[in-house]
Design a protein around this motif. Structure first.
Motif, mmCIF file in Angstrom:
data_model
loop_
_atom_site.group_PDB
_atom_site.id
_atom_site.type_symbol
_atom_site.label_atom_id
_atom_site.label_comp_id
_atom_site.label_asym_id
_atom_site.label_seq_id
_atom_site.Cartn_x
_atom_site.Cartn_y
_atom_site.Cartn_z
ATOM 1 N N GLU A 139 0.838 -1.207 0.000
ATOM 2 C CA GLU A 139 0.000 0.000 0.000
ATOM 3 C C GLU A 139 0.871 1.254 0.000
ATOM 4 N N ARG A 140 1.911 1.231 0.801
ATOM 5 C CA ARG A 140 2.798 2.394 0.830
ATOM 6 C C ARG A 140 3.491 2.576 -0.513
ATOM 7 N N ARG A 155 2.339 1.800 -3.384
ATOM 8 C CA ARG A 155 1.338 2.347 -4.311
ATOM 9 C C ARG A 155 1.224 3.857 -4.128
ATOM 10 N N TRP A 156 1.209 4.307 -2.872
ATOM 11 C CA TRP A 156 1.131 5.748 -2.620
ATOM 12 C C TRP A 156 2.399 6.462 -3.079
ATOM 13 N N ARG A 215 4.294 5.580 -5.642
ATOM 14 C CA ARG A 215 4.209 5.703 -7.106
ATOM 15 C C ARG A 215 3.243 6.810 -7.504
ATOM 16 N N ARG A 216 2.100 6.865 -6.825
ATOM 17 C CA ARG A 216 1.138 7.933 -7.127
ATOM 18 C C ARG A 216 1.723 9.302 -6.804
ATOM 19 N N GLY A 217 2.453 9.367 -5.700
ATOM 20 C CA GLY A 217 3.080 10.641 -5.349
ATOM 21 C C GLY A 217 4.092 11.087 -6.375
ATOM 22 N N THR A 243 6.066 12.301 -0.604
ATOM 23 C CA THR A 243 6.662 11.084 -1.165
ATOM 24 C C THR A 243 7.902 10.676 -0.384
ATOM 25 N N TRP A 300 6.718 9.094 2.767
ATOM 26 C CA TRP A 300 6.238 7.729 2.534
ATOM 27 C C TRP A 300 7.405 6.771 2.312
#
Length: 439
Positions: free
Chosen positions: A6-7, A9-10, A12-14, A50, A53
């Motif tokens: 999950e982290r 994924r965040w 990559r989105r960031g 980012t 994270w």
């Protein structure tokens, strides 16, 4: 077992969000100042998130970045005085610090997050398209809003001219060094023509001359004369046509033959004298960032002048000798960087970006005689081009086997990367090109 994916994924989105906001910030430089500021803040916020994270708060700082941080330190020290805050209002002083903070941190964002030649090209195309749209918007403003000069979102026609001169420098360097297909050459050529027209109607002779100087230097160093001479002829033709419809342009062109009698130049002399009186009364830290306008009445500066119309006098007045020292060290470091990195650039894109940085630096240095052009949007555009040049020389920033040494080595003067100019904040030293993580 679900936390790590999950982290990731965040993260990559960031990273994707940082790049999107970076493109938006660059796109809005000539189009909308408020949208540009929002996008810059969005990119910086996502970058910080980012790193959180990732649980790795390390920032690579090239040599030039340290001198930008030094300039930011001088601005901050000048602002952190009670007499300045009470005299200029806290919001005004904060804006002065924020301007330098935004372009300094955006430079660090570029060199830390932008990787890959495809992304560098995407940024460059966004710059080119945004310049074309800004040219159209500026022409509309000029012909239908009676403003007296072509204006982009950049405050002031002379600062608009500085942006256009740097944009022309970038597009000319790309055409000289990179082989485009016919359609892309026509696209860049068309936007260059629009930019020439916009530049003429800014009425800013200093930027006309600097642009012609850059074209001459580029042609002499690359031994390509055909289309630069054609662009020069187009520039002269537009100027003569504009003289017939714009009295101010006609006066500006005629006065170029008698520069020492030019009313515009002579009108700047009292402003320079007032700026030096500010500097004498506040020799170390100046009157404060963004406080030149607030000090006009005390030092008898005409109401129409909100800045000193000279980079050095303006910095001396607002930031004192500490600010002048910080600016001088930054410019000297930039010259040194240009000289050192020139020996190592080999690819077409690298050569084009180096030439762009050289021409843009001349815009900043020579244009600073008439106006403090290293500020706000112009500074943001300039440091973005510089960041692209630094990234392009890294192995991850270009294709092909001929990777250059690590920028920690080519940017500094020592033999070791950690001492030469790039370090990582957060306890992680700058790695060599072979050992740098690709993520």
């Amino acid at each position: 077992h679900m936390i790590a994916p999950e982290r990731e994924r965040w993260i990559r989105r960031g990273e994707q969000g940082v790049f999107v906001f970076t493109l938006l910030a660059i796109f809005f430089i000539p189009i909308s100042e408020s949208a540009k500021n929002i996008a810059v803040v969005g990119a910086l916020t996502l970058w910080a998130m980012t790193m959180l994270w990732r649980r790795r708060l390390d920032v690579r700082v090239p040599v030039i970045g340290w001198y930008l941080l030094g300039l930011l330190g001088a601005v901050t020290l000048s602002a952190l005085r009670w007499d300045v805050i009470t005299f200029c209002r806290p919001l005004t002083v904060a804006r002065g610090v924020a301007d330098v903070f935004l372009y300094t941190s955006f430079f660090l964002l570029i060199v830390n997050t932008l990787r890959g030649e495809s992304r560098i090209w995407l940024v460059l195309w966004v710059m080119i398209i945004a310049t074309g749209l800004g040219d159209v918007a500026g022409a509309y403003t000029y012909f239908f809003s009676n403003t007296g000069a072509v204006r982009l979102s950049v405050p002031g026609s002379s600062f608009t001219a500085a942006y256009l001169a740097m944009a022309l420098t970038m597009m000319a360097a790309l055409l000289l060094h990179v082989r485009f297909n016919v359609s892309r050459r026509w696209l860049i050529g068309g936007i260059m023509a629009l930019t020439v027209i916009a530049l003429v109607f800014t009425h800013t002779r200093s930027m006309w001359l600097i642009t012609l100087l850059n074209l001459g230097i580029f042609s002499a160093t690359t031994r390509v004369w055909k289309w630069p001479v054609g662009l020069l002829a187009f520039f002269v033709m537009v100027a003569f046509v504009a003289m017939a419809s714009d009295n101010l342009i006609r006066q500006r062109v005629i006065s170029m033959g008698l520069p020492l009698r030019d009313e515009s130049l002579l009108g700047r002399v009292p402003i320079w004298q007032s700026a030096m009186r500010m500097a004498r009364d506040h020799p170390v830290l100046g009157v404060g960032p963004k406080c030149f306008r607030a000090s006009r009445e005390k030092y008898h500066v005409p109401e129409d002048f909100g800045q000193a119309h000279n980079q050095w006098f303006h910095v001396a007045a607002e930031l004192g000798s500490l600010g002048v020292l910080a600016l001088t060290m930054f410019l000297a470091a930039y010259i040194r960087w240009l000289i050192r990195i020139r020996r190592n650039v080999t690819g077409d894109l690298e050569k084009a970006l180096w030439m762009t940085c050289l021409g843009s630096f001349l815009v900043i240095l020579i244009g600073g005689i008439i106006d403090p052009v290293f500020r706000q949007q112009m500074a943001l555009f300039f440091i973005t081009l510089t960041g692209l040049a630094i990234v392009s020389t890294e192995p991850a920033g270009r294709s092909g086997p001929s990777a250059l040494p690590d920028p920690c080595e080519v940017s500094g003067g020592g033999s070791r990367g950690t001492a030469a100019g790039c370090v990582r904040i957060g306890g992680v030293h700058c790695l060599s090109a072979q050992r740098r993580p690709t993520g």
